[in-house]
Design a protein around this motif. Structure first.
Motif, short mmCIF file in Angstrom:
data_model
loop_
_atom_site.label_atom_id
_atom_site.label_comp_id
_atom_site.label_asym_id
_atom_site.label_seq_id
_atom_site.Cartn_x
_atom_site.Cartn_y
_atom_site.Cartn_z
N ASP A 1 0.84 -1.20 0.00
CA ASP A 1 0.00 0.00 0.00
C ASP A 1 0.87 1.25 0.00
OD1 ASP A 1 -2.38 1.41 0.09
OD2 ASP A 1 -3.09 0.48 1.94
N ASP B 1 0.70 5.24 -4.52
CA ASP B 1 0.10 6.15 -3.54
C ASP B 1 -0.66 7.29 -4.22
OD1 ASP B 1 -0.17 6.78 -0.66
OD2 ASP B 1 0.70 8.68 -1.32
N GLU C 1 -4.25 4.29 -6.74
CA GLU C 1 -5.30 4.69 -5.81
C GLU C 1 -5.55 6.19 -5.91
OE1 GLU C 1 -4.03 3.41 -1.87
OE2 GLU C 1 -2.76 5.15 -1.66
MG MG Z 1 -2.78 5.74 0.62
#
Ligand code: MG
Ligand code: C2E
Ligand code: MG
Ligand code: MG
Length: 292
Positions: A180, A203, A237
């Motif tokens: 992540d 990110d 994301e």
């Molecule tokens: Mg994040």
């Protein structure tokens, strides 16, 4: 007693510091009771593959619905939960809830969708991590192949030797591993190929400025190229605009997550969206002016 200790230290604290410390203590105590009092909620944010034109998973994201504070975002309470150790109980609860939800979707709607949960730094370090996950899977009946574990880059890339062992155990169980917030940890890229991971999640901070910043575009392109050549899945994301989508697709990233496609939402809403299918989603976003 705490009172005696408090009296001893009193002269060193300003009133303001006392107020802050008290507020923290109060919040910690409330958070401690949050699970028991059923104040935690799980929202689900769908992830899409824009080439295959399908939903590829949902991410479970915790919220705290406090009677006085209202809906508290994880950004506000996760740091406190980490420091106090409460994050372990919270993560376990989210894990069980998300696994049970995925099984329910399968059984009642015939929707088979992988569910991703976030594993905190502290939780990742627990000796019984594998056991706990195994327990959640067997309790709920979720096939391990339908569980994704998200760990931040800063957690995974610290103590690489030790983490490789840890991650291998999780992989052996059948779950898949995502890194992540990728790109924020300044980690050596060569580690990536040594770790048993399945996916990197670029990110949001890089995706956000991809249109204006040539540097961020270069970083994003490099991550996508590297992940692809290492045969890792790559997901971006925080996608909020069509132009971001276009640039990401052009660079070779087709797995996307962000408000443009779907916000984190309650289980029933997520189920309705999953049931309606990707084409319905595209029709909806095409007619909604994107938020700027
Ligand atoms: Mg994040
Ligand atoms: P994360 O795992 O990187 O999750 C993505 C965050 O970005 C979520 O914030 C999500 O709501 C938000 N997001 C998704 N798409 C967009 C977008 O297009 N634009 C913008 N501006 N934001 C977007 P959220 O839910 O507030 O969670 C924040 C962080 O808190 C998560 O970041 C994760 O690190 C942590 N977290 C959330 N739930 C849990 C949990 O159950 N356990 C643990 N340990 N951490 C959690
Ligand atoms: Mg995450
Ligand atoms: Mg993330």
């Amino acid at each position: 007693s705490a009172k005696d200790a408090g009296r001893g230290c009193f002269q060193f604290y300003s009133n303001e510091m006392n107020a802050k410390a008290l507020q923290r203590l109060r919040m910690e105590n409330e958070l401690r009771k949050a699970i028991e009092n059923q104040e935690l909620r799980v929202l689900y944010q769908p992830k899409v593959d824009v080439e295959k034109r399908e939903f590829i998973g949902v991410e479970a994201l915790v919220r705290w619905e406090n009677p006085e504070r209202g809906m508290v975002s994880p950004a506000e309470f996760i740091p406190l939960a980490e420091e106090s150790g409460l994050i372990i109980d919270i993560d376990h609860w989210v894990l069980k809830t998300a696994c049970a939800q995925a099984v329910e979707w399968q059984q009642t709607l015939g929707i088979e969708i992988p569910v991703a949960v976030n594993v905190s730094a502290l939780n990742f370090k627990q000796d019984d991590l594998v056991e706990q996950i195994q327990k959640a899977l067997s309790m709920t009946g979720l096939p391990p192949s339908q569980l994704e574990l998200e760990m931040t880059e800063s957690v995974v890339m610290r103590d690489v030797e030790e983490n490789t062992v840890r991650l291998n155990k999780l992989k052996a169980m059948g779950a898949s591993i995502s890194v992540d917030d990728f790109g924020t940890g300044y980690s050596s890229l060569s580690y990536l190929k040594r770790l048993p991971i399945d996916q990197v999640k670029i990110d949001r901070s890089f995706v956000r400025d991809i249109e204006e910043s040539a540097e961020d575009r270069a970083i994003v392109n490099a991550i996508i190229a590297m992940a692809t050549s290492l045969k890792l899945d790559v997901l971006a994301e925080g996608v909020e605009t069509d132009e971001q989508t276009r640039l990401l697709k052009q660079a070779g990233c087709q797995r996307l997550q962000g408000f443009l496609y779907a916000r984190p939402m309650p289980a029933e809403e997520a189920a309705a969206l999953l049931k309606a299918g990707f084409n319905k989603l595209e029709a909806a976003t095409a007619t909604t002016p994107s938020e700027v």
